[in-house]
Scaffold this active site. Sequence first.
Site, PDB file in Angstrom:
ATOM      1  N   ARG A 138       0.835  -1.208   0.000  1.00  0.00           N
ATOM      2  CA  ARG A 138       0.000   0.000   0.000  1.00  0.00           C
ATOM      3  C   ARG A 138       0.868   1.256   0.000  1.00  0.00           C
ATOM      4  NH1 ARG A 138      -1.381   1.721   4.596  1.00  0.00           N
ATOM      5  NH2 ARG A 138      -2.148  -0.226   5.447  1.00  0.00           N
ATOM      6  N   TYR A 175     -17.629  16.391 -14.965  1.00  0.00           N
ATOM      7  CA  TYR A 175     -17.977  14.969 -14.977  1.00  0.00           C
ATOM      8  C   TYR A 175     -18.936  14.699 -13.805  1.00  0.00           C
ATOM      9  CZ  TYR A 175     -17.389   9.947 -14.404  1.00  0.00           C
ATOM     10  OH  TYR A 175     -17.621   8.604 -14.258  1.00  0.00           O
ATOM     11  N   ASP A 184      -8.398  18.280 -14.752  1.00  0.00           N
ATOM     12  CA  ASP A 184      -8.740  16.914 -15.151  1.00  0.00           C
ATOM     13  C   ASP A 184      -8.569  16.855 -16.676  1.00  0.00           C
ATOM     14  OD1 ASP A 184     -10.050  14.631 -16.044  1.00  0.00           O
ATOM     15  OD2 ASP A 184     -11.677  14.767 -14.589  1.00  0.00           O
ATOM     16  N   LYS A 214      -9.844   5.665 -19.038  1.00  0.00           N
ATOM     17  CA  LYS A 214     -10.178   6.133 -20.376  1.00  0.00           C
ATOM     18  C   LYS A 214      -8.956   5.980 -21.295  1.00  0.00           C
ATOM     19  CE  LYS A 214     -13.865   7.004 -18.004  1.00  0.00           C
ATOM     20  NZ  LYS A 214     -14.128   8.304 -17.420  1.00  0.00           N
TER      21      LYS A 214
HETATM   22  C1  LIG Z   1     -14.464   8.743 -16.058  1.00  0.00           C
HETATM   23  C2  LIG Z   1     -14.056  10.083 -15.605  1.00  0.00           C
HETATM   24  C3  LIG Z   1     -13.724  10.341 -14.254  1.00  0.00           C
HETATM   25  C4  LIG Z   1     -13.845   9.294 -13.178  1.00  0.00           C
HETATM   26  O1  LIG Z   1     -12.942   8.259 -13.345  1.00  0.00           O
HETATM   27  P1  LIG Z   1     -13.216   6.746 -12.873  1.00  0.00           P
HETATM   28  O2  LIG Z   1     -11.982   6.041 -13.332  1.00  0.00           O
HETATM   29  O3  LIG Z   1     -14.460   6.288 -13.552  1.00  0.00           O
HETATM   30  O4  LIG Z   1     -13.353   6.780 -11.388  1.00  0.00           O
HETATM   31  C5  LIG Z   1     -13.308  11.618 -13.925  1.00  0.00           C
HETATM   32  N1  LIG Z   1     -13.226  12.606 -14.838  1.00  0.00           N
HETATM   33  C6  LIG Z   1     -13.556  12.394 -16.131  1.00  0.00           C
HETATM   34  C7  LIG Z   1     -13.440  13.528 -17.103  1.00  0.00           C
HETATM   35  C8  LIG Z   1     -13.972  11.143 -16.566  1.00  0.00           C
HETATM   36  O5  LIG Z   1     -14.314  10.960 -17.844  1.00  0.00           O
END
Ligand SMILES: *Cc1c(COP(=O)(O)O)cnc(C)c1O
Length: 387
Positions: A54, A107, A179, A204
């Site tokens: 961890r 998001y 982000d 993604k």
């Molecule tokens: C999918 C997504 C998230 C969240 O990520 P997870 O891996 O699903 O927890 C945050 N920001 C954006 C822009 C996303 O597309």
Amino acid sequence: MKEHFQFETLAIHAGEQPDMREGAAGDVAAPIHLSTTFARHEVDQPTAGYEYTRSLNPTRRALEEKLAAIEGVSHGLAFSSGLAAETAILMGLLRSGDHVVASDDLYGGTKRLFNKVLSEFGISASYADVLDTAAFERAITPKTRMIWVETLSNPMLKVADIRALSAIAKQHSLILVVDDTFLSPYFMHPAALGADLVMHSATKYIGGHSDVLGGVVMTDRDDLYERVQYYQNAAGAVMSPFDSYIVMRGIKTLALRMERHAANALRIAHFLEDHPSVGRVVYPGLDSFPQRELHRNQATGDGGIISFELRGNIEDAKRFLSRLKIIALAESLGGVESLIELPALMTHSSVAPEERQKIGITDTLVRLSVGIENADDLVADLAQAMA
Ligand SMILES: *Cc1c(COP(=O)(O)O)cnc(C)c1O
């Protein structure tokens, strides 16, 4: 690895130099270290700094070095999901009473984290439209500690002016978090534009194959790294060794994939613009894209997400989506396979109808995550479903 190597080289080699010491095998791909604990010679001397997975794991460490290298910063951190990464940033850096100014079409999961979870801990958020950078400054209060934006918003692909927001953040001593999930580190380096922390849902584009959940954070600021890293270990939502390996494997082809995502998306965006069944098409690579100049000033490519409006009603949209043969009707994005969805009924169904209307999410707005299949096949699939 030294910074003078280019993205593609760092994506493959950073964090993974073969171990050529006596007795080591010289793996060219970092081994998956599944061990949860690490033996030591002396009570007070962890072997090479490793004690317990961890806190630090060699495979995750390799990924974290690679992440830092491809963003061009000094630190990377890997978490079990994008939202776990966001939680670590927010809980690691903010305290009860603090306030965040965020973009209004965040998001959905991020907005839920702010409005339903952090609000219970005394951390508040207010929202501003990224098209109006001055609105962020107006929303700042004496309690504001952070600005949070996305590089391309979802699903309207609004562009946040990172340099301008960074100037505001600096002037008010705030932390700017970006982000960058929609563009990936291949098409944009928010840290170089002034972001203090960059985060991605590695689920993604970074992972890229719709087979791993992950979240990553990159930063050049030692002070912020230390606090987020402390929270990573203390709260424990770390990325597993196996997932770290899968994400590293994804990063090695990120450049190739992003080039193809963008080339296919441009081709499809042109096809859609010319199609009589389609209204507005939103894609940063189109001349009609409203913030094209700002986008070109801060990104090196246009990504693989297209939002477009089908003419007709919601039943027409449903029929179109169910007729597609290659393009899967599914949430998520950024994988090698093309995915399509109807935000009003799927990803953004929890957003109030009036709010959706305000953002521009009509009942027939479709979001397409263009994969890396053959572009002719994708165009043909869309054409037959619209016929
Ligand atoms: C999918 C997504 C998230 C969240 O990520 P997870 O891996 O699903 O927890 C945050 N920001 C954006 C822009 C996303 O597309």
